[in-house]
Design a protein around this motif. Structure first.
Motif, PDB file in Angstrom:
ATOM      1  N   ALA A 237       0.815  -1.205   0.000  1.00  0.00           N
ATOM      2  CA  ALA A 237       0.000   0.000   0.000  1.00  0.00           C
ATOM      3  C   ALA A 237       0.853   1.262   0.000  1.00  0.00           C
ATOM      4  O   ALA A 237       0.477   2.279  -0.578  1.00  0.00           O
ATOM      5  CB  ALA A 237      -0.927   0.003   1.216  1.00  0.00           C
ATOM      6  N   SER A 238       2.071   1.241   0.662  1.00  0.00           N
ATOM      7  CA  SER A 238       2.873   2.450   0.797  1.00  0.00           C
ATOM      8  C   SER A 238       4.021   2.498  -0.196  1.00  0.00           C
ATOM      9  O   SER A 238       4.254   3.504  -0.849  1.00  0.00           O
ATOM     10  CB  SER A 238       3.409   2.540   2.237  1.00  0.00           C
ATOM     11  OG  SER A 238       4.193   1.398   2.513  1.00  0.00           O
ATOM     12  N   ASN A 239       4.792   1.390  -0.304  1.00  0.00           N
ATOM     13  CA  ASN A 239       5.945   1.380  -1.201  1.00  0.00           C
ATOM     14  C   ASN A 239       6.000   0.034  -1.899  1.00  0.00           C
ATOM     15  O   ASN A 239       6.847  -0.801  -1.585  1.00  0.00           O
ATOM     16  CB  ASN A 239       7.225   1.650  -0.396  1.00  0.00           C
ATOM     17  CG  ASN A 239       8.405   1.956  -1.309  1.00  0.00           C
ATOM     18  OD1 ASN A 239       8.264   2.034  -2.525  1.00  0.00           O
ATOM     19  ND2 ASN A 239       9.575   2.126  -0.704  1.00  0.00           N
ATOM     20  N   PRO A 240       5.158  -0.222  -2.845  1.00  0.00           N
ATOM     21  CA  PRO A 240       5.053  -1.575  -3.404  1.00  0.00           C
ATOM     22  C   PRO A 240       6.247  -1.995  -4.209  1.00  0.00           C
ATOM     23  O   PRO A 240       6.660  -3.141  -4.155  1.00  0.00           O
ATOM     24  CB  PRO A 240       3.789  -1.492  -4.269  1.00  0.00           C
ATOM     25  CG  PRO A 240       3.636  -0.048  -4.591  1.00  0.00           C
ATOM     26  CD  PRO A 240       4.181   0.705  -3.436  1.00  0.00           C
ATOM     27  N   PHE A 241       6.858  -1.071  -4.943  1.00  0.00           N
ATOM     28  CA  PHE A 241       7.956  -1.463  -5.828  1.00  0.00           C
ATOM     29  C   PHE A 241       9.200  -1.864  -5.039  1.00  0.00           C
ATOM     30  O   PHE A 241       9.837  -2.877  -5.321  1.00  0.00           O
ATOM     31  CB  PHE A 241       8.280  -0.312  -6.784  1.00  0.00           C
ATOM     32  CG  PHE A 241       7.128   0.046  -7.670  1.00  0.00           C
ATOM     33  CD1 PHE A 241       6.759  -0.780  -8.725  1.00  0.00           C
ATOM     34  CD2 PHE A 241       6.374   1.189  -7.431  1.00  0.00           C
ATOM     35  CE1 PHE A 241       5.688  -0.459  -9.539  1.00  0.00           C
ATOM     36  CE2 PHE A 241       5.305   1.512  -8.234  1.00  0.00           C
ATOM     37  CZ  PHE A 241       4.956   0.694  -9.290  1.00  0.00           C
ATOM     38  N   ALA A 242       9.536  -1.087  -4.009  1.00  0.00           N
ATOM     39  CA  ALA A 242      10.723  -1.418  -3.204  1.00  0.00           C
ATOM     40  C   ALA A 242      10.521  -2.725  -2.447  1.00  0.00           C
ATOM     41  O   ALA A 242      11.414  -3.577  -2.394  1.00  0.00           O
ATOM     42  CB  ALA A 242      11.010  -0.279  -2.227  1.00  0.00           C
ATOM     43  N   SER A 243       9.348  -2.900  -1.843  1.00  0.00           N
ATOM     44  CA  SER A 243       9.094  -4.124  -1.080  1.00  0.00           C
ATOM     45  C   SER A 243       9.073  -5.342  -1.997  1.00  0.00           C
ATOM     46  O   SER A 243       9.589  -6.404  -1.650  1.00  0.00           O
ATOM     47  CB  SER A 243       7.756  -4.001  -0.356  1.00  0.00           C
ATOM     48  OG  SER A 243       7.773  -2.894   0.506  1.00  0.00           O
ATOM     49  N   GLN A 323       3.025   1.412  12.220  1.00  0.00           N
ATOM     50  CA  GLN A 323       1.898   2.305  12.420  1.00  0.00           C
ATOM     51  C   GLN A 323       0.925   2.239  11.247  1.00  0.00           C
ATOM     52  O   GLN A 323      -0.293   2.257  11.423  1.00  0.00           O
ATOM     53  CB  GLN A 323       2.416   3.741  12.614  1.00  0.00           C
ATOM     54  CG  GLN A 323       1.326   4.730  12.988  1.00  0.00           C
ATOM     55  CD  GLN A 323       1.890   6.106  13.276  1.00  0.00           C
ATOM     56  OE1 GLN A 323       3.103   6.325  13.170  1.00  0.00           O
ATOM     57  NE2 GLN A 323       1.022   7.036  13.638  1.00  0.00           N
ATOM     58  N   PHE A 324       1.493   2.178  10.057  1.00  0.00           N
ATOM     59  CA  PHE A 324       0.638   2.083   8.872  1.00  0.00           C
ATOM     60  C   PHE A 324      -0.186   0.791   8.877  1.00  0.00           C
ATOM     61  O   PHE A 324      -1.363   0.776   8.519  1.00  0.00           O
ATOM     62  CB  PHE A 324       1.512   2.153   7.616  1.00  0.00           C
ATOM     63  CG  PHE A 324       0.759   1.835   6.346  1.00  0.00           C
ATOM     64  CD1 PHE A 324      -0.098   2.765   5.784  1.00  0.00           C
ATOM     65  CD2 PHE A 324       0.896   0.601   5.736  1.00  0.00           C
ATOM     66  CE1 PHE A 324      -0.799   2.471   4.622  1.00  0.00           C
ATOM     67  CE2 PHE A 324       0.195   0.303   4.588  1.00  0.00           C
ATOM     68  CZ  PHE A 324      -0.646   1.241   4.026  1.00  0.00           C
ATOM     69  N   LEU A 325       0.453  -0.300   9.312  1.00  0.00           N
ATOM     70  CA  LEU A 325      -0.256  -1.587   9.369  1.00  0.00           C
ATOM     71  C   LEU A 325      -1.414  -1.542  10.345  1.00  0.00           C
ATOM     72  O   LEU A 325      -2.483  -2.095  10.091  1.00  0.00           O
ATOM     73  CB  LEU A 325       0.711  -2.700   9.776  1.00  0.00           C
ATOM     74  CG  LEU A 325       1.754  -3.116   8.741  1.00  0.00           C
ATOM     75  CD1 LEU A 325       2.682  -4.137   9.342  1.00  0.00           C
ATOM     76  CD2 LEU A 325       1.086  -3.666   7.511  1.00  0.00           C
ATOM     77  N   LEU A 328      -4.237   0.346   8.729  1.00  0.00           N
ATOM     78  CA  LEU A 328      -4.821  -0.455   7.650  1.00  0.00           C
ATOM     79  C   LEU A 328      -5.652  -1.613   8.188  1.00  0.00           C
ATOM     80  O   LEU A 328      -6.723  -1.922   7.675  1.00  0.00           O
ATOM     81  CB  LEU A 328      -3.703  -0.971   6.743  1.00  0.00           C
ATOM     82  CG  LEU A 328      -4.146  -1.720   5.479  1.00  0.00           C
ATOM     83  CD1 LEU A 328      -4.937  -0.794   4.573  1.00  0.00           C
ATOM     84  CD2 LEU A 328      -2.936  -2.270   4.745  1.00  0.00           C
ATOM     85  N   GLU A 329      -5.147  -2.242   9.236  1.00  0.00           N
ATOM     86  CA  GLU A 329      -5.875  -3.358   9.841  1.00  0.00           C
ATOM     87  C   GLU A 329      -7.190  -2.882  10.446  1.00  0.00           C
ATOM     88  O   GLU A 329      -8.225  -3.560  10.352  1.00  0.00           O
ATOM     89  CB  GLU A 329      -5.009  -4.011  10.919  1.00  0.00           C
ATOM     90  CG  GLU A 329      -5.665  -5.189  11.623  1.00  0.00           C
ATOM     91  CD  GLU A 329      -5.884  -6.340  10.680  1.00  0.00           C
ATOM     92  OE1 GLU A 329      -6.742  -7.190  10.990  1.00  0.00           O
ATOM     93  OE2 GLU A 329      -5.199  -6.404   9.630  1.00  0.00           O
ATOM     94  N   LYS A 330      -7.179  -1.699  11.048  1.00  0.00           N
ATOM     95  CA  LYS A 330      -8.397  -1.151  11.628  1.00  0.00           C
ATOM     96  C   LYS A 330      -9.436  -0.873  10.541  1.00  0.00           C
ATOM     97  O   LYS A 330     -10.614  -1.218  10.675  1.00  0.00           O
ATOM     98  CB  LYS A 330      -8.073   0.133  12.388  1.00  0.00           C
ATOM     99  CG  LYS A 330      -9.270   0.714  13.125  1.00  0.00           C
ATOM    100  CD  LYS A 330      -8.861   1.940  13.912  1.00  0.00           C
ATOM    101  CE  LYS A 330     -10.059   2.529  14.648  1.00  0.00           C
ATOM    102  NZ  LYS A 330      -9.688   3.746  15.396  1.00  0.00           N
ATOM    103  N   GLU A 331      -8.990  -0.265   9.435  1.00  0.00           N
ATOM    104  CA  GLU A 331      -9.909   0.003   8.327  1.00  0.00           C
ATOM    105  C   GLU A 331     -10.447  -1.299   7.732  1.00  0.00           C
ATOM    106  O   GLU A 331     -11.631  -1.414   7.416  1.00  0.00           O
ATOM    107  CB  GLU A 331      -9.191   0.813   7.242  1.00  0.00           C
ATOM    108  CG  GLU A 331      -8.818   2.214   7.686  1.00  0.00           C
ATOM    109  CD  GLU A 331      -8.048   2.950   6.604  1.00  0.00           C
ATOM    110  OE1 GLU A 331      -7.823   2.335   5.534  1.00  0.00           O
ATOM    111  OE2 GLU A 331      -7.676   4.116   6.819  1.00  0.00           O
ATOM    112  N   GLN A 332      -9.552  -2.263   7.572  1.00  0.00           N
ATOM    113  CA  GLN A 332      -9.978  -3.548   7.018  1.00  0.00           C
ATOM    114  C   GLN A 332     -10.986  -4.235   7.931  1.00  0.00           C
ATOM    115  O   GLN A 332     -11.952  -4.840   7.472  1.00  0.00           O
ATOM    116  CB  GLN A 332      -8.751  -4.454   6.810  1.00  0.00           C
ATOM    117  CG  GLN A 332      -9.070  -5.775   6.135  1.00  0.00           C
ATOM    118  CD  GLN A 332      -9.520  -5.579   4.696  1.00  0.00           C
ATOM    119  OE1 GLN A 332      -9.118  -4.622   4.045  1.00  0.00           O
ATOM    120  NE2 GLN A 332     -10.356  -6.472   4.204  1.00  0.00           N
TER     121      GLN A 332
END
Length: 485
Positions: A237-243, A323-325, A328-332
């Motif tokens: 969701a944040s940096n897909p290409f690097a990951s 923190q981002f996870l 995201l988990e809360k929204e999901q």
């Protein structure tokens, strides 16, 4: 449908087994295991749970039961289901056991208005286990365990990610070292020209289970890398290409490690075989193979050290993504809850519609029954009226046709004269003392014939009259016999 492999624990002996084959489908077959009781319904606690998408209440909570009798014959029983169980197109009586055999047709519920056949129709068959295995339906308890595992899997992964202090880079290094070499033989730094100790013959089972495919993105290799691999799902969701590039490189390295491990094991086996076959004096071939084995071990250790560096690099990004996870988990979770509520509301509406339809059907049935009762009551009243009319007519016949004109009583020992008129035997004898002619037509009396038919008819009719009439007749008969004597 779930994986049919979860139906049977352990290895099942090959052979033939009974099952209920779903008509028109190569799926959702129901296995009839020897020595077990198979229950079918839409409720919980049954062996096979059937939830109809077209009509939720078509299958009862505990619709029917199948089990073997003392002779090993399979039987079926309707457990007081609403829409019934049909064996060879004949509905079964509730709570009554019926034997089934190969080729029988079993139907659960009734067809809907727009359908010719019911939704759940089966054929009793006996198949080889290898043929039956791919089409078997999962049992309800196994489906519940599977869904429970899927619900807890995400929570378990997050618990690992939310505890970064439990395993830091230092601990990851020690784990990688233990994976790289055998216990008690640590790996030296890359600056040395030699490998101080021999690498392990077998890697960590968790490490060897990882293969260079898409399935490895969620596997546990070891504690540190497992976090990094699970982190890949959220980093998109944040940096897909690097990951993505880091994970692909991680997978390629793991693939090389597995290949080197396999080559090393094959080389060790080859060295042992050569040692057994080659004489003691000729060891050049053995030395050469041992040197090749040492090279493979060195390459393996080097690849594992590079893998350790990549794991450390992925570990550094963990705190930034944590923190981002969480957000995201809360929204999901909120989205999943909304979907579940919407689905529950839809199921509730469908259930209410089905209940309304069932209510209308029951009202129609009750009205039909009431109408039938009214018709039956009217017919009963008509029959009663006809019966009373017949009785009245019979009384008229008794009074008018079966009475003696002399004594005005029912014939007693009826006698028919030659002129065809009938009288009581006592009465006509008394009359003939004065005149020898018929009291009605005045013809001369030439013969008298006893009428047994009239006596029997009058006796049967008198039996249906009141007790008072019976007593009067008995008294009259006794009086006449006394006077006659």
């Amino acid at each position: 449908m779930g994986e049919p492999g979860s139906l049977v624990m352990g290895v099942r002996a090959r052979g033939r087994s009974c099952c209920l084959r779903r008509v028109g489908m190569d799926a959702e077959w129901l296995l009839l295991e020897d020595g077990s009781e198979v229950t079918i319904g839409r409720g919980f606690g049954v062996t096979y749970q059937l939830v109809s998408k077209l009509c939720p209440l078509m299958i009862s909570r505990n619709h029917c039961v199948l089990k073997q009798n003392a002779d090993g014959q399979w039987t079926i029983m309707d457990n007081e289901s609403l829409n019934g169980v049909w064996l060879n197109r004949v509905r079964l009586e509730p709570l009554k056991v019926y034997s089934i055999q190969k080729g029988d047709h079993i139907q659960l519920g009734v067809p809907l208005e727009s359908k010719e056949n019911a939704e759940y129709e089966y054929e009793v068959t006996e198949e080889d286990w290898e043929r039956m295995y791919p089409y078997l339906a999962p049992k309800s308890d196994q489906m519940m365990e599977k869904s429970k595992g899927l619900r807890t899997k995400r929570k378990f992964s997050l618990d690992e990610l939310e505890d970064p202090g439990a395993e830091g880079p230092s601990k990851l290094k020690s784990k990688i070292s233990r994976v790289a070499c055998e216990r008690g033989q640590p790996v030296k730094s890359h600056g040395n020209d030699e490998v101080a100790s021999q690498c392990s013959e077998y890697l960590d089972p968790k490490l060897t289970s990882l293969e260079p495919s898409e399935k490895t993105t969620g596997a546990h290799v070891y504690s540190g890398p497992a976090k990094a691999v699970k982190l890949h799902h959220k980093e998109k969701a944040s940096n897909p290409f690097a990951s993505q590039s880091s994970l692909e490189l991680f997978k390629v390295t793991m693939s090389r490690i597995l290949k080197l491990k396999t080559q090393m094991q094959e080389k060790q086996k080859a060295v042992l075989n050569v040692k057994k076959q080659t004489p003691k004096g000729n060891s050049k071939k053995i030395v050469k193979m041992e040197q090749e084995l040492q090279d493979l071990q060195f390459q393996l250790c080097a690849e594992q050290a590079q893998q350790q560096a990549r794991v450390e690099q992925l570990e550094k990004t963990f705190k930034e993504e944590q923190q981002f996870l969480q957000g995201l988990e809360k929204e999901q979770g909120e989205e999943d809850l909304k979907q579940q509520l919407a689905q529950a509301l839809q199921e509730h509406r469908a259930l209410m519609e089905e209940l309304n339809r069932s209510k209308k059907d029951f009202e129609a049935i009750i009205q039909a029954k009431n109408k039938e009762l009214e018709q039956t009551k009217e017919e009963k009243e008509k029959v009663q009226a006809q019966k009373e009319e017949v009785l009245s007519h019979m009384n008229d016949v008794l009074e008018n046709e079966l009475q003696c004109i002399i004594c005005s009583e029912y014939f007693i020992e009826a006698v028919t004269l030659n002129c065809a008129h009938s009288f009581c035997s006592f009465c006509i004898n008394e009359w003939m003392k004065r005149k020898i002619e018929c009291p009605i037509c005045r013809k001369d009396i030439k013969s008298k014939t006893h009428s047994l038919v009239l006596d029997n008819c009058i006796s049967k009719m008198v039996d249906n009259l009141s007790s008072e009439v019976k007593e009067q007749r008995i008294v009259l008969i006794k009086e006449r016999k006394g006077e006659w004597v």
